[in-house]
Motif scaffolding. Structure first.
Motif: not given
Length: 96
Positions: A76-96
């Motif tokens: 998935v690519h953010c049209v505003h340049g947000l690093d979504l790989n970082d989102t996934v890594r952070t979500a895995k740390k917080l919620f997995a």
């Protein structure tokens, strides 16, 4: 001042809460990355881990981060340049 703040913040936070839908339906697994970002935002925006976890638990199973395990990197690519790989890594740390 607000415009300058917005420019400084660009690429650092998800705009999904303001109505952006640029990333919807891009994930081949059906994960709504903007929903993950919303939950993460409760941690970093409000310092409220419990609120983040409560909102994450309300997400449909299809939008949970455990569906992200099959991709080497986020497709998935953010049209505003947000690093979504970082989102996934952070979500895995917080919620997995």
């Amino acid at each position: 001042k607000l415009q300058r703040y917005g420019e400084l913040d660009q690429g650092k936070s998800c705009r999904g809460v303001t109505g952006c839908t640029g990333c919807l339906d891009q994930c081949p697994e059906g994960v709504k990355i903007c929903e993950l970002n919303r939950c993460i935002g409760y941690v970093y925006g409000y310092s409220d881990v419990e609120l983040a976890k409560e909102n994450y638990e309300r997400l449909p199973d299809s939008s949970r981060v455990d569906h992200c395990g099959n991709c080497d990197e986020c497709l998935v690519h953010c049209v505003h340049g947000l690093d979504l790989n970082d989102t996934v890594r952070t979500a895995k740390k917080l919620f997995a």
